[in-house]
Design a protein around this motif. Structure first.
Motif, PDB file in Angstrom:
ATOM      1  N   PRO A   1       0.815  -1.222   0.000  1.00  0.00           N
ATOM      2  CA  PRO A   1       0.000   0.000   0.000  1.00  0.00           C
ATOM      3  C   PRO A   1       0.849   1.272   0.000  1.00  0.00           C
ATOM      4  N   VAL A   2       2.012   1.197   0.677  1.00  0.00           N
ATOM      5  CA  VAL A   2       2.883   2.366   0.718  1.00  0.00           C
ATOM      6  C   VAL A   2       3.435   2.654  -0.669  1.00  0.00           C
ATOM      7  N   ALA A   3       3.858   1.567  -1.390  1.00  0.00           N
ATOM      8  CA  ALA A   3       4.410   1.734  -2.731  1.00  0.00           C
ATOM      9  C   ALA A   3       3.370   2.293  -3.680  1.00  0.00           C
ATOM     10  N   LEU A   4       2.153   1.743  -3.584  1.00  0.00           N
ATOM     11  CA  LEU A   4       1.077   2.224  -4.452  1.00  0.00           C
ATOM     12  C   LEU A   4       0.736   3.671  -4.140  1.00  0.00           C
ATOM     13  N   GLY A   5       0.745   3.991  -2.837  1.00  0.00           N
ATOM     14  CA  GLY A   5       0.441   5.362  -2.435  1.00  0.00           C
ATOM     15  C   GLY A   5       1.471   6.343  -2.970  1.00  0.00           C
ATOM     16  N   ALA A   6       2.745   5.901  -2.986  1.00  0.00           N
ATOM     17  CA  ALA A   6       3.799   6.772  -3.490  1.00  0.00           C
ATOM     18  C   ALA A   6       3.628   7.048  -4.974  1.00  0.00           C
ATOM     19  N   CYS A   7       3.114   6.029  -5.712  1.00  0.00           N
ATOM     20  CA  CYS A   7       2.924   6.195  -7.156  1.00  0.00           C
ATOM     21  C   CYS A   7       1.735   7.077  -7.480  1.00  0.00           C
ATOM     22  N   SER A   8       0.697   7.023  -6.645  1.00  0.00           N
ATOM     23  CA  SER A   8      -0.533   7.744  -6.961  1.00  0.00           C
ATOM     24  C   SER A   8      -0.739   8.986  -6.110  1.00  0.00           C
ATOM     25  N   GLY A   9       0.160   9.215  -5.172  1.00  0.00           N
ATOM     26  CA  GLY A   9      -0.026  10.316  -4.228  1.00  0.00           C
ATOM     27  C   GLY A   9      -0.122  11.673  -4.876  1.00  0.00           C
ATOM     28  N   SER A  10       0.699  11.897  -5.921  1.00  0.00           N
ATOM     29  CA  SER A  10       0.696  13.213  -6.554  1.00  0.00           C
ATOM     30  C   SER A  10      -0.652  13.531  -7.156  1.00  0.00           C
ATOM     31  N   ALA A  11      -1.297  12.523  -7.760  1.00  0.00           N
ATOM     32  CA  ALA A  11      -2.618  12.736  -8.353  1.00  0.00           C
ATOM     33  C   ALA A  11      -3.650  13.019  -7.270  1.00  0.00           C
ATOM     34  N   GLU A  12      -3.523  12.286  -6.138  1.00  0.00           N
ATOM     35  CA  GLU A  12      -4.481  12.455  -5.051  1.00  0.00           C
ATOM     36  C   GLU A  12      -4.360  13.846  -4.431  1.00  0.00           C
ATOM     37  N   ASN A  13      -3.156  14.405  -4.452  1.00  0.00           N
ATOM     38  CA  ASN A  13      -2.926  15.695  -3.821  1.00  0.00           C
ATOM     39  C   ASN A  13      -3.254  16.873  -4.728  1.00  0.00           C
ATOM     40  N   GLU A  14      -3.558  16.600  -5.998  1.00  0.00           N
ATOM     41  CA  GLU A  14      -3.887  17.677  -6.922  1.00  0.00           C
ATOM     42  C   GLU A  14      -5.256  18.264  -6.603  1.00  0.00           C
ATOM     43  N   THR A  15      -5.361  19.564  -6.766  1.00  0.00           N
ATOM     44  CA  THR A  15      -6.633  20.257  -6.553  1.00  0.00           C
ATOM     45  C   THR A  15      -7.335  20.407  -7.891  1.00  0.00           C
ATOM     46  N   LYS A  16      -8.567  19.976  -7.957  1.00  0.00           N
ATOM     47  CA  LYS A  16      -9.307  20.048  -9.215  1.00  0.00           C
ATOM     48  C   LYS A  16      -9.861  21.457  -9.426  1.00  0.00           C
ATOM     49  N   VAL A  17      -9.673  21.962 -10.639  1.00  0.00           N
ATOM     50  CA  VAL A  17     -10.220  23.260 -11.031  1.00  0.00           C
ATOM     51  C   VAL A  17     -10.933  23.086 -12.362  1.00  0.00           C
ATOM     52  N   ARG A  18     -12.202  23.487 -12.413  1.00  0.00           N
ATOM     53  CA  ARG A  18     -13.009  23.352 -13.627  1.00  0.00           C
ATOM     54  C   ARG A  18     -13.057  24.691 -14.365  1.00  0.00           C
ATOM     55  N   ILE A  19     -12.467  24.702 -15.566  1.00  0.00           N
ATOM     56  CA  ILE A  19     -12.495  25.912 -16.398  1.00  0.00           C
ATOM     57  C   ILE A  19     -13.608  25.797 -17.429  1.00  0.00           C
ATOM     58  N   GLY A  20     -14.319  26.897 -17.631  1.00  0.00           N
ATOM     59  CA  GLY A  20     -15.265  26.990 -18.739  1.00  0.00           C
ATOM     60  C   GLY A  20     -14.753  28.055 -19.700  1.00  0.00           C
ATOM     61  N   GLU A  21     -14.378  27.669 -20.913  1.00  0.00           N
ATOM     62  CA  GLU A  21     -13.903  28.642 -21.911  1.00  0.00           C
ATOM     63  C   GLU A  21     -15.060  29.030 -22.816  1.00  0.00           C
ATOM     64  N   VAL A  22     -15.138  30.293 -23.165  1.00  0.00           N
ATOM     65  CA  VAL A  22     -16.270  30.818 -23.926  1.00  0.00           C
ATOM     66  C   VAL A  22     -16.347  30.213 -25.328  1.00  0.00           C
ATOM     67  N   THR A  23     -15.195  29.855 -25.885  1.00  0.00           N
ATOM     68  CA  THR A  23     -15.140  29.151 -27.170  1.00  0.00           C
ATOM     69  C   THR A  23     -13.773  28.500 -27.276  1.00  0.00           C
ATOM     70  N   ARG A  24     -13.619  27.569 -28.204  1.00  0.00           N
ATOM     71  CA  ARG A  24     -12.306  26.970 -28.446  1.00  0.00           C
ATOM     72  C   ARG A  24     -11.615  27.808 -29.515  1.00  0.00           C
ATOM     73  N   SER A  25     -10.524  28.482 -29.147  1.00  0.00           N
ATOM     74  CA  SER A  25      -9.900  29.433 -30.056  1.00  0.00           C
ATOM     75  C   SER A  25      -8.392  29.491 -29.872  1.00  0.00           C
ATOM     76  N   ILE A  26      -7.659  29.546 -30.979  1.00  0.00           N
ATOM     77  CA  ILE A  26      -6.204  29.715 -30.952  1.00  0.00           C
ATOM     78  C   ILE A  26      -5.842  31.034 -30.269  1.00  0.00           C
ATOM     79  N   PHE A  27      -6.796  31.937 -30.240  1.00  0.00           N
ATOM     80  CA  PHE A  27      -6.665  33.227 -29.557  1.00  0.00           C
ATOM     81  C   PHE A  27      -6.266  33.030 -28.093  1.00  0.00           C
TER      82      PHE A  27
END
Length: 349
Positions: A31-57
């Protein structure tokens, strides 16, 4: 044949030779080894962006994603295209997204309605209008007065492209509602197709549609509304004040990533920027992506830092006022917070 345990990280153990104590040790440490491999993902903070359109701009946003700048700041960013300023703002106000990438005029519209939880602009992405004037016929020597009496296919009323467009036309001595046969009843997504099918002598278009129509021989880019209307806080990352108050560290990390992407876009050649955007524009010809990046970079549309400047903010309100869309001028300090941008700039030194 003995059963083999494959432990994450490449460890292989043969059960016939595995002692009881070794097996216990492996099971305890697994469990410790698995936790070390996945810990970074678990510690990430989720942020939901809404973009007004998909644009190279919005190149810096996609660079922050593709180059891993958000990830390196510990953020798990989910990007959704919310298709339109009104829908983007509705998603933000209803908490369907955390951060919006949209024209800063939308925060003023919310403020005009008397919101108790204002939408605050905290990181600027583009600093000019992103539309171009496209003529159906080639023009050897263009003068804005040539538009008088023509049929002009414009943008949606109340949106920043339309306001910046009309602001430019008035500056050039053209009353868009008197001197032009102005068409404004075509949906944003359908404007390029309407022009291609024969509607209008001139059209105001975003990229990459302007370049694509030019390459198809159906029109010719003859002027830039971005150059003519001046610097504006055109597209900005914004969030509700309540969200920002609760998530100050997250907003700072987010702004740090945005500024790193801005510096990257400013420093890198067009080909490298275009390659970084490719995953988000898989259906767009690579040469078109390059041409659009070059056009926007040449006219300095991409903001080089995330600060929403007060002078640009006032210029925005001048544009809105000229279009009749501003009930009263909005207080810069009430709707703009530059503290995150300034810390991001300092951290990048």
């Amino acid at each position: 044949m003995g059963i083999r345990l494959i432990i994450q990280g490449g460890l292989t153990v043969n059960r016939k030779t595995l002692s009881l104590f070794t097996l216990i040790a492996v099971l305890v440490t697994l469990p410790v080894a698995l936790g070390a491999c996945s810990g970074s993902a678990e510690n990430e903070t989720k942020v939901r962006i809404g973009e007004v359109t998909r644009s190279i701009f919005y190149a810096p946003q996609y660079v922050a994603l593709s180059q891993g700048f958000f990830k390196e700041e510990g953020l798990d960013v989910e990007l959704t295209t919310t298709a339109g300023g009104d829908k983007t703002m509705t998603a933000l106000l209803s908490n369907a997204i955390d951060v919006a990438l949209v024209g800063s005029e939308t925060s003023i519209y919310v403020h005009q309605q008397g919101s108790d939880d204002p939408v605050v602009n905290f990181a600027q992405v583009t600093q000019t209008d992103g539309t171009f004037l496209v003529s159906r016929k080639p023009v050897a020597k263009f003068d804005w007065s040539m538009l008088k009496g023509s049929t002009f296919l414009g943008q949606r009323k109340g949106g920043m492209p339309q306001m910046a467009g009309e602001f430019t036309l008035k500056k050039k001595g053209i009353d868009p509602h008197k001197d032009l046969n102005l068409i404004q009843n075509v949906d944003f997504a359908n404007i390029p197709a309407a022009f291609s099918s024969g509607t209008g002598e001139y059209v105001q278009l975003f990229e990459p549609q302007a370049t694509m129509i030019e390459r198809e021989g159906k029109g010719h880019v003859i002027a830039s509304f971005g150059v003519e209307s001046g610097k504006l806080p055109y597209t900005v990352f914004m969030a509700k004040k309540s969200y920002m108050d609760r998530n100050q560290a997250t907003i700072q990390k987010f702004t740090n990533a945005v500024h790193r992407a801005q510096k990257w876009v400013n420093d890198k050649p067009v080909d490298e920027i275009a390659a970084a955007l490719t995953p988000y524009f898989a259906d767009t010809d690579k040469e078109v992506v390059k041409a659009v990046v070059k056009r926007y970079k040449d006219q300095q549309s991409f903001a080089t830092d995330p600060i929403v400047d007060e002078q640009e903010w006032n210029n925005l309100q001048d544009v809105m006022q000229a279009a009749g869309e501003l009930k009263q001028r909005a207080d810069y300090k009430a709707l703009v917070d530059t503290s995150y941008a300034r810390k991001a700039i300092e951290a990048a030194k």
